[in-house]
Write a protein that holds these residues in place. Sequence first.
Motif, PDB file in Angstrom:
ATOM      1  N   GLU A  48     -27.993  28.639 -18.513  1.00 34.58           N
ATOM      2  CA  GLU A  48     -26.820  28.192 -19.258  1.00 34.58           C
ATOM      3  C   GLU A  48     -25.862  29.363 -19.444  1.00 34.58           C
ATOM      4  O   GLU A  48     -26.275  30.520 -19.461  1.00 34.58           O
ATOM      5  N   ARG A  53     -35.213  21.958 -18.353  1.00 35.45           N
ATOM      6  CA  ARG A  53     -35.242  23.096 -19.278  1.00 35.45           C
ATOM      7  C   ARG A  53     -36.661  23.552 -19.607  1.00 35.45           C
ATOM      8  O   ARG A  53     -36.960  23.915 -20.743  1.00 35.45           O
ATOM      9  N   THR A  78     -35.393  28.098 -20.145  1.00 36.96           N
ATOM     10  CA  THR A  78     -33.941  28.188 -20.296  1.00 36.96           C
ATOM     11  C   THR A  78     -33.536  29.649 -20.427  1.00 36.96           C
ATOM     12  O   THR A  78     -34.100  30.389 -21.234  1.00 36.96           O
ATOM     13  N   THR A 127     -30.131  31.882 -21.112  1.00 30.38           N
ATOM     14  CA  THR A 127     -28.735  31.797 -21.550  1.00 30.38           C
ATOM     15  C   THR A 127     -28.029  33.103 -21.245  1.00 30.38           C
ATOM     16  O   THR A 127     -28.406  34.159 -21.765  1.00 30.38           O
TER      17      THR A 127
END
Length: 459
Positions: A169, A304, A307, A309
């Motif tokens: 992400e 996910r 995950t 980020t």
Amino acid sequence: MEATLLIVDDEKNTRDGLRRFFEDDYDVYVAAGIEEALTVLRNDRVDVMVTDLRLAGESGMDLIDAALKQPQPPVCIMMTAYGSVDTAVEAMKRGAYDFVTKPLNMDELEILIHRALRGRKVEEENRVLRQQVDRRYGLENIVGSSVVLERVLDTVRQVAATRATVLIEGESGTGKELVAHAIHHLSGRPKDRLVIVHCAALSPQLLESELFGHEKGAFTGAAERRIGRFEAADGGTLFLDEIGEIEPATQVKLLRALGERKIERVGGNRSIEIDVRLVAATNRNLAQRVKEGAFREDLFYRLRVITITMPPLRDRKEDIAALTSGFLREFAAQHGRPPRELTPEALQCLEAYDWPGNVRELRAAIEHAVVLGSGPRLTPRHLPPEVRDAGRAGEPGGPVKIALDARSDFNLHKVERRLISGALEATQGNRTEAAKLLGISRRTLHRKLKSLDLAEEGC
């Protein structure tokens, strides 16, 4: 540079005859036994070693074992008058390239050496290519040492060697594709393909065919069968960028592919097993998309498993100097410019700007500066206007921004206090510069600091 050939045989006539035959085309060394041969291997680079099986009570097999342990091992060819299938198999198991029998056919041996050298050249080219791939796609290409970035890199190291599906992400331009490359490169599957699909660039109909392939006649224009990206990535990694943009119908098929590790081509009814490690990326809030009904909840949880980020550049501004240094070298070489460096004022501008386009925007800004700049140092005037203006906020005479968000913020006492604090912060506590910034005398500033209970601030 001539290729180097080492001839190892305990018969002097054989050694000398082979040397004379090959010395016009190769740099030839000769040795009578194992120790003599190893001395040559330790002191010189040898491309091909041709050794007899029997060496005056020693074994050529043992020499092959020792030769292949050298830092730059040669290609090894065994020769013997006692040729047999068993001997050939054993020589190949030890790592020999091939096997010839005595009496030697010199033309055959010459062809074998040529073939061995071609194979060695291909291996060397592959080694260089792997090093280039390492430099391009290794973790070292994700530049920075900030705490938030180090957390990301630690996670990449932990998950890369597993089969776990990874969702990356982050805002556009933060380096999500670089992370996908690093995961694949460290995955244990780097020799297999990394197949990349930019989902947002394809229509729903085209994306489905692109992912899963199609059979001949499946739709208008399908003149022949075509495999999809899942099949192309079999044994490797499939990276789906901007996965939040795919349509519900394609989401269903993707869910099955992840759950059952099987796909069906468009227009087909045969299940095809796949061995693919999936890495996906998005700049959308998929959890919010699930709440809005635009993204399947079951697919969301499939994606996910892990995950990662990616932090925006504004949250890791301490990495800007290192990133900029690399971009300066890259664009100086690309555009035929001399090496450049930024002035402290230019770097201050870069660090003051919030970078809504993240690393991608920083990269473009540095290319802008390199192309337009002259001389060895790049100053703020070489930067894009929006970046240059951000740096002026911290300069004497530059703007000090004050947010007025509520009615209470219009209280004059509070606004004046906030304005003076902002000026002192912008000038790092220098009262003389803060007074210039505010357009008042240092004496007036001193009086206001006392009246506003700010006398401890500044220097």
